[in-house]
Design a protein around this motif. Structure first.
Motif, PDB file in Angstrom:
ATOM      1  N   THR A  62       1.380  -1.083  -0.123  1.00 19.93           N
ATOM      2  CA  THR A  62       0.121   0.067   0.021  1.00 19.93           C
ATOM      3  C   THR A  62       0.798   1.270  -0.184  1.00 19.93           C
ATOM      4  OG1 THR A  62      -1.417  -0.857   0.955  1.00 19.93           O
ATOM      5  CG2 THR A  62      -2.120   1.414   1.081  1.00 19.93           C
ATOM      6  N   LEU A  63       0.684   2.490  -0.863  1.00 18.62           N
ATOM      7  CA  LEU A  63       1.525   3.663  -0.492  1.00 18.62           C
ATOM      8  C   LEU A  63       1.322   4.827  -0.199  1.00 18.62           C
ATOM      9  CD1 LEU A  63       2.365   3.337  -4.887  1.00 18.62           C
ATOM     10  CD2 LEU A  63       4.004   2.371  -2.494  1.00 18.62           C
ATOM     11  N   GLY A  91      -0.073  11.494   5.514  1.00 18.01           N
ATOM     12  CA  GLY A  91      -0.872   9.892   5.767  1.00 18.01           C
ATOM     13  C   GLY A  91      -1.959   9.067   4.800  1.00 18.01           C
ATOM     14  N   HIS A  92      -2.740   9.523   3.574  1.00 16.73           N
ATOM     15  CA  HIS A  92      -3.339   8.752   3.004  1.00 16.73           C
ATOM     16  C   HIS A  92      -3.447   8.033   1.797  1.00 16.73           C
ATOM     17  CE1 HIS A  92      -6.028  11.841   4.988  1.00 16.73           C
ATOM     18  NE2 HIS A  92      -7.078  11.669   4.751  1.00 16.73           N
ATOM     19  N   GLU A  93      -3.830   6.974   1.995  1.00 17.18           N
ATOM     20  CA  GLU A  93      -3.457   6.137   0.309  1.00 17.18           C
ATOM     21  C   GLU A  93      -3.466   6.986  -0.551  1.00 17.18           C
ATOM     22  OE1 GLU A  93      -4.907   2.011  -1.454  1.00 17.18           O
ATOM     23  OE2 GLU A  93      -5.810   2.396   0.825  1.00 17.18           O
ATOM     24  N   LEU A  94      -1.887   6.608  -1.752  1.00 12.45           N
ATOM     25  CA  LEU A  94      -2.089   7.418  -2.582  1.00 12.45           C
ATOM     26  C   LEU A  94      -3.145   7.189  -4.106  1.00 12.45           C
ATOM     27  CD1 LEU A  94       0.457   9.559  -4.277  1.00 12.45           C
ATOM     28  CD2 LEU A  94       1.080   7.021  -4.693  1.00 12.45           C
ATOM     29  N   ASP A  95      -3.533   8.323  -4.430  1.00 17.66           N
ATOM     30  CA  ASP A  95      -4.196   7.828  -5.113  1.00 17.66           C
ATOM     31  C   ASP A  95      -3.562   8.921  -6.606  1.00 17.66           C
ATOM     32  OD1 ASP A  95      -6.522   7.480  -6.922  1.00 17.66           O
ATOM     33  OD2 ASP A  95      -8.056   8.440  -5.536  1.00 17.66           O
ATOM     34  N   ILE A  96      -3.933   8.163  -7.456  1.00 20.22           N
ATOM     35  CA  ILE A  96      -3.529   9.358  -8.814  1.00 20.22           C
ATOM     36  C   ILE A  96      -4.344   9.426  -9.741  1.00 20.22           C
ATOM     37  CG2 ILE A  96      -1.504   9.110 -10.404  1.00 20.22           C
ATOM     38  CD1 ILE A  96       0.172   7.149  -8.858  1.00 20.22           C
ATOM     39  N   ASP A  97      -4.259  11.491  -9.437  1.00 20.90           N
ATOM     40  CA  ASP A  97      -5.026  11.765 -11.229  1.00 20.90           C
ATOM     41  C   ASP A  97      -4.504  11.665 -12.115  1.00 20.90           C
ATOM     42  OD1 ASP A  97      -7.887  10.824 -10.215  1.00 20.90           O
ATOM     43  OD2 ASP A  97      -7.789  13.072  -9.125  1.00 20.90           O
TER      44      ASP A  97
END
Length: 147
Positions: free
Chosen positions: A111-112, A117-123
């Motif tokens: 998990t990245l 502090g949040h999980e990485l979500d790439i846009d």
């Protein structure tokens, strides 16, 4: 682009794959991004044979993606580090990582987390308008004619 006569299409993606398109090259770059710089450890974490890894590292060094730095005089030993060109591959690797999480494995191994502090979500968005980058919203135009 689809209406052009058939023939090999000049493309920066093809040129990139000439440099990076081998599995062991990308995995070696991944390891350097994780802070692993010594040959034996890169080989161990990637699973590449020593001969293949040595060949890939030479190629990456020749095109300026990585650099060798000597850390021992006797015997001569080197570490491998990403150059600016290599460091700019990080978003590409993250995109491949996310694609693999979704389409290539049953359950992600890692998990990245972003520094927030949040999980990485790439846009992928256009910097000019903020619109999404997706098929149907991007047009490819020939910027120069092949010689």
């Amino acid at each position: 682009m689809a209406r052009h006569p058939l023939g090999v299409r000049p493309c920066s993606l093809a040129a990139s794959l000439d440099v990076l398109g081998e599995r062991w090259s990308l995995l070696a770059i991944r390891e350097m991004g994780y802070g692993v710089h010594r040959f034996g450890r890169i080989a161990g974490y990637t699973g590449a044979s020593r001969d293949i890894l040595a060949d890939r590292l030479r190629k990456l060094e020749a095109v300026g993606v990585i650099e060798r730095r000597r850390y021992s005089e006797h015997p001569p030993r080197y570490e491998y580090h990403l150059t600016e060109a290599g460091r700019e591959l990080y978003p590409v690797l993250l995109s491949l990582f996310r694609w693999g999480d979704k389409w290539a494995v049953d359950e992600p191994a890692l998990t990245l987390l972003h520094e927030c502090g949040h999980e990485l979500d790439i846009d992928h968005v256009c910097r000019h308008c903020g619109g999404p980058v997706e098929r149907g919203r991007v047009e490819a135009r020939v910027s120069r004619r092949p010689e």
